[in-house]
Motif scaffolding. Structure first.
Motif, PDB file in Angstrom:
ATOM      1  N   LEU A 239      52.481 -20.445  72.714  1.00  0.00           N
ATOM      2  CA  LEU A 239      53.378 -19.758  72.323  1.00  0.00           C
ATOM      3  C   LEU A 239      54.175 -20.074  71.138  1.00  0.00           C
ATOM      4  CD1 LEU A 239      54.336 -18.664  75.767  1.00  0.00           C
ATOM      5  CD2 LEU A 239      53.167 -17.042  74.393  1.00  0.00           C
ATOM      6  N   GLY A 240      54.262 -20.863  70.670  1.00  0.00           N
ATOM      7  CA  GLY A 240      55.113 -22.031  69.836  1.00  0.00           C
ATOM      8  C   GLY A 240      56.274 -21.288  70.183  1.00  0.00           C
ATOM      9  N   ILE A 241      56.586 -21.921  71.388  1.00  0.00           N
ATOM     10  CA  ILE A 241      57.976 -22.281  71.501  1.00  0.00           C
ATOM     11  C   ILE A 241      58.241 -22.953  72.937  1.00  0.00           C
ATOM     12  CG2 ILE A 241      59.505 -19.803  71.829  1.00  0.00           C
ATOM     13  CD1 ILE A 241      57.953 -19.742  74.579  1.00  0.00           C
ATOM     14  N   SER A 242      59.534 -24.053  73.012  1.00  0.00           N
ATOM     15  CA  SER A 242      59.268 -25.498  73.671  1.00  0.00           C
ATOM     16  C   SER A 242      59.963 -25.495  74.746  1.00  0.00           C
ATOM     17  CB  SER A 242      59.444 -26.796  72.806  1.00  0.00           C
ATOM     18  OG  SER A 242      60.702 -26.288  71.983  1.00  0.00           O
ATOM     19  N   ILE A 243      59.815 -26.037  75.653  1.00  0.00           N
ATOM     20  CA  ILE A 243      59.638 -25.929  76.896  1.00  0.00           C
ATOM     21  C   ILE A 243      61.402 -27.236  76.698  1.00  0.00           C
ATOM     22  CG2 ILE A 243      59.800 -27.252  79.165  1.00  0.00           C
ATOM     23  CD1 ILE A 243      56.295 -26.624  79.264  1.00  0.00           C
ATOM     24  N   PRO A 244      62.016 -26.686  78.168  1.00  0.00           N
ATOM     25  CA  PRO A 244      64.282 -27.298  77.451  1.00  0.00           C
ATOM     26  C   PRO A 244      63.716 -28.338  78.543  1.00  0.00           C
ATOM     27  CG  PRO A 244      64.014 -25.428  79.183  1.00  0.00           C
ATOM     28  CD  PRO A 244      62.324 -25.152  79.143  1.00  0.00           C
ATOM     29  N   ASP A 245      63.080 -29.552  78.389  1.00  0.00           N
ATOM     30  CA  ASP A 245      62.628 -31.330  78.537  1.00  0.00           C
ATOM     31  C   ASP A 245      62.371 -32.125  78.054  1.00  0.00           C
ATOM     32  OD1 ASP A 245      62.960 -32.826  80.518  1.00  0.00           O
ATOM     33  OD2 ASP A 245      61.133 -31.906  81.906  1.00  0.00           O
ATOM     34  N   GLU A 246      63.186 -32.724  77.342  1.00  0.00           N
ATOM     35  CA  GLU A 246      63.094 -33.702  76.453  1.00  0.00           C
ATOM     36  C   GLU A 246      62.220 -34.930  77.069  1.00  0.00           C
ATOM     37  OE1 GLU A 246      67.599 -35.728  76.691  1.00  0.00           O
ATOM     38  OE2 GLU A 246      67.367 -34.769  75.142  1.00  0.00           O
ATOM     39  N   ASN A 247      62.377 -34.950  78.205  1.00  0.00           N
ATOM     40  CA  ASN A 247      61.167 -36.233  79.205  1.00  0.00           C
ATOM     41  C   ASN A 247      59.837 -35.340  78.838  1.00  0.00           C
ATOM     42  OD1 ASN A 247      63.512 -37.929  79.102  1.00  0.00           O
ATOM     43  ND2 ASN A 247      64.435 -37.294  80.352  1.00  0.00           N
ATOM     44  N   LEU A 248      59.226 -34.989  78.858  1.00  0.00           N
ATOM     45  CA  LEU A 248      58.491 -33.447  79.117  1.00  0.00           C
ATOM     46  C   LEU A 248      57.042 -34.369  77.949  1.00  0.00           C
ATOM     47  CD1 LEU A 248      57.142 -31.815  80.640  1.00  0.00           C
ATOM     48  CD2 LEU A 248      56.856 -30.042  78.227  1.00  0.00           C
ATOM     49  N   LYS A 249      56.247 -35.633  78.497  1.00  0.00           N
ATOM     50  CA  LYS A 249      55.190 -35.788  76.942  1.00  0.00           C
ATOM     51  C   LYS A 249      54.363 -36.711  78.615  1.00  0.00           C
ATOM     52  CE  LYS A 249      58.119 -40.665  76.574  1.00  0.00           C
ATOM     53  NZ  LYS A 249      59.465 -40.095  78.076  1.00  0.00           N
ATOM     54  N   TRP A 250      52.778 -36.763  77.426  1.00  0.00           N
ATOM     55  CA  TRP A 250      52.078 -36.299  77.580  1.00  0.00           C
ATOM     56  C   TRP A 250      51.443 -37.861  78.636  1.00  0.00           C
ATOM     57  CZ3 TRP A 250      47.996 -34.530  80.215  1.00  0.00           C
ATOM     58  CH2 TRP A 250      46.659 -35.209  80.549  1.00  0.00           C
ATOM     59  N   ASN A 251      51.327 -38.826  79.408  1.00  0.00           N
ATOM     60  CA  ASN A 251      51.090 -40.353  79.986  1.00  0.00           C
ATOM     61  C   ASN A 251      49.231 -39.916  80.101  1.00  0.00           C
ATOM     62  OD1 ASN A 251      51.167 -42.071  80.797  1.00  0.00           O
ATOM     63  ND2 ASN A 251      52.129 -41.457  82.613  1.00  0.00           N
ATOM     64  N   GLU A 252      49.181 -40.707  79.226  1.00  0.00           N
ATOM     65  CA  GLU A 252      48.217 -41.339  78.691  1.00  0.00           C
ATOM     66  C   GLU A 252      46.814 -42.086  79.674  1.00  0.00           C
ATOM     67  OE1 GLU A 252      45.335 -40.088  76.830  1.00  0.00           O
ATOM     68  OE2 GLU A 252      46.203 -40.338  75.196  1.00  0.00           O
ATOM     69  N   ALA A 253      47.867 -42.986  80.333  1.00  0.00           N
ATOM     70  CA  ALA A 253      47.842 -43.303  81.683  1.00  0.00           C
ATOM     71  C   ALA A 253      47.091 -42.763  82.940  1.00  0.00           C
ATOM     72  CB  ALA A 253      48.943 -44.804  82.042  1.00  0.00           C
ATOM     73  N   SER A 254      48.509 -41.851  83.144  1.00  0.00           N
ATOM     74  CA  SER A 254      48.125 -41.346  84.507  1.00  0.00           C
ATOM     75  C   SER A 254      46.956 -39.976  84.204  1.00  0.00           C
ATOM     76  CB  SER A 254      49.315 -40.930  84.924  1.00  0.00           C
ATOM     77  OG  SER A 254      49.895 -39.645  84.033  1.00  0.00           O
ATOM     78  N   GLY A 255      47.138 -39.472  83.024  1.00  0.00           N
ATOM     79  CA  GLY A 255      46.051 -38.155  82.585  1.00  0.00           C
ATOM     80  C   GLY A 255      47.529 -36.353  82.927  1.00  0.00           C
ATOM     81  N   HIS A 256      48.652 -37.307  83.473  1.00  0.00           N
ATOM     82  CA  HIS A 256      49.360 -35.947  83.176  1.00  0.00           C
ATOM     83  C   HIS A 256      50.643 -36.189  82.742  1.00  0.00           C
ATOM     84  CE1 HIS A 256      47.089 -34.986  87.255  1.00  0.00           C
ATOM     85  NE2 HIS A 256      46.695 -35.914  87.358  1.00  0.00           N
ATOM     86  N   TYR A 257      51.789 -34.635  82.308  1.00  0.00           N
ATOM     87  CA  TYR A 257      52.263 -35.279  81.501  1.00  0.00           C
ATOM     88  C   TYR A 257      53.709 -35.785  82.542  1.00  0.00           C
ATOM     89  CZ  TYR A 257      50.614 -31.903  78.248  1.00  0.00           C
ATOM     90  OH  TYR A 257      50.271 -31.190  77.039  1.00  0.00           O
ATOM     91  N   ASP A 258      54.048 -36.549  82.268  1.00  0.00           N
ATOM     92  CA  ASP A 258      55.602 -36.637  82.539  1.00  0.00           C
ATOM     93  C   ASP A 258      56.850 -35.926  81.956  1.00  0.00           C
ATOM     94  OD1 ASP A 258      54.517 -38.711  83.389  1.00  0.00           O
ATOM     95  OD2 ASP A 258      55.204 -40.212  81.728  1.00  0.00           O
ATOM     96  N   PHE A 259      57.686 -35.581  83.701  1.00  0.00           N
ATOM     97  CA  PHE A 259      58.532 -34.577  83.607  1.00  0.00           C
ATOM     98  C   PHE A 259      60.104 -35.031  83.873  1.00  0.00           C
ATOM     99  CE2 PHE A 259      58.578 -32.200  87.639  1.00  0.00           C
ATOM    100  CZ  PHE A 259      57.751 -32.804  87.764  1.00  0.00           C
ATOM    101  N   GLY A 260      61.015 -34.401  83.601  1.00  0.00           N
ATOM    102  CA  GLY A 260      62.149 -34.670  83.741  1.00  0.00           C
ATOM    103  C   GLY A 260      62.331 -34.468  84.626  1.00  0.00           C
TER     104      GLY A 260
END
Lengths: 315, 95
Positions: A239-260
């Protein structure tokens, strides 16, 4: 047979992955848990019609309007499937309605947020129905037969709900800067409440352990929430819009997104009746119940009159 | 005001001609006509059926799961009711 051996037999059935059906013996706590959970689920479908119903008359085109009408009609149907499933456990429809109106029974806290703009209808279909689908797909394998069967039917119908919501978001995001800003604003407001839909963290969820053991739930609240974040982030990117969470990022080690961190204080405030729309929702249901009383009574009277007439004719 | 609840009905739907009516679920209605109309709205919103039966739930007599043993176990040792019970040579065709 004594209670102990009935319980053993019940536990063995659950362990073997067999379904429990309404007339089977079940522990009182299993019955009560299901009445609570299924009726809450049903109430959520019914109360969930209100925030969306708010936009039916103001849908921007006939295409959007028929889709939204069909969706809200589906929610009514889903509520009915679920009420019927709960009734097989020995509670009546009227009792459930009374519990909703008195506040004894809860419904999903998400429906206590207002729908301020048309984009909210898109965000609800995309996020709220998206979260509900994740939970409901899991519940198609729940141990109580009537609940699982209702879920199968509901899941089949629900995928259109999410797609129509996402299409609304996509159209807004491909529109004018103002339309795209409206979509972003809706995402900002609906993101965190959507994450809260999966319920408290596992460590603070009083029912999780027993529910997993009885195969009412197959996955924990935190697992389902993670699944939702992992699925939804790439959809927001499209969609090109951003999720309102600055801590949301891909975690290579866990294979999941970390979130706030989720604001659990807000969650409990809304659950306990202090959300923006709690009072409006219940008063709307109370009004419908009170104003429909004469219709329910008249239908019974009419049915009795017809039955008497038929009896006289055949006499 | 009359506080009587509408009775519960069980709904059976034939998906298409040639198939049997199958149990789809239940609903409340004041009488049979209303039950059919409600069943149309609740269970066939996406052309799931061509025919509907409704029957009042209280008119159904169900077997008791506690008695499943007496009812169903006698069939278990009657394997000779199945075609695979009979031992015939592999070269035998069309049987």
């Amino acid at each position: 047979m004594d209670i102990k051996s009935l319980e053993d037999r019940f536990e063995a059935k659950i362990a073997a992955g067999e379904s429990i059906e309404p007339k089977d013996w079940m522990p009182e706590k299993y019955r009560k848990t299901h009445i609570r959970q299924i009726s809450q689920h049903a109430h959520s479908e019914i109360v969930g019609m209100l925030p969306e119903g708010n936009w039916i008359t103001r849908a921007p085109s006939l295409r959007r309007k028929v889709a939204l009408l069909a969706k809200v009609q589906d929610e009514a149907g889903h509520g009915l499937y679920l009420y019927s499933a709960a009734e097989t456990l020995g509670i009546t429809r009227d009792e459930m309605t009374e519990q909703l109106l008195s506040g004894k029974a809860k419904y999903s806290s998400i429906f206590n947020y207002p729908t301020l703009t048309w984009a909210d209808i898109g965000a609800i279909g995309w996020l709220v129905d998206g979260a509900a689908i994740i939970n409901q797909v899991m519940l198609t394998r729940t141990s109580f037969g009537p609940y699982a069967r209702a879920m199968v039917r509901i899941c089949k119908e629900e995928s259109f709900h999410q797609r129509q919501g996402y299409e609304i978001m996509l159209t807004l995001c491909n529109g004018t800067p103002e339309q795209k800003a409206m979509a972003q604003d809706a995402l900002n407001r609906w993101w965190w409440p959507s994450l809260m839909m999966f319920g408290p963290r596992d460590a603070e969820s009083p029912h999780t352990e027993q529910s997993m053991k009885w195969k009412i739930k197959r996955k924990t609240n935190d697992d389902l929430r993670q699944q939702f974040v992992d699925i939804t982030k790439p959809q927001a990117d499209i969609l090109g819009i951003s999720i309102p969470d600055e801590n949301l990022k891909w975690n290579e080690a866990s294979g999941h997104y970390d979130f706030g961190a989720i604001d659990w204080d807000e969650f409990w405030q809304v659950v306990n009746g202090n959300g923006q729309c709690n009072k409006d929702r219940i008063s709307a249901k109370q009004k419908a119940w009170d104003e429909g009383a004469w219709v329910r009574a008249a239908a019974v009277a009419h049915a009795e009159k017809k039955a008497n007439k038929k009896q006289k004719l055949s006499a | 005001m009359n506080k009587k609840e509408w009775p519960l009905w069980e709904v059976f739907v034939r998906s298409k001609n040639g198939l049997e009516h199958r149990h789809f679920g239940s609903l409340h209605a004041a009488d049979a006509d209303m039950a059919i109309e409600n069943a149309r709205d609740v269970y066939t919103r996406r052309s799931e059926g061509v025919s509907i039966w409704v029957v009042q739930s209280s008119d159904i007599t169900a077997s008791n799961p506690e008695e499943s043993g007496e009812l169903f176990e006698p069939a278990k040792d009657k394997v000779y009711r199945h075609p695979t019970f009979y031992e015939l040579p592999d070269e035998l065709k069309h049987m």
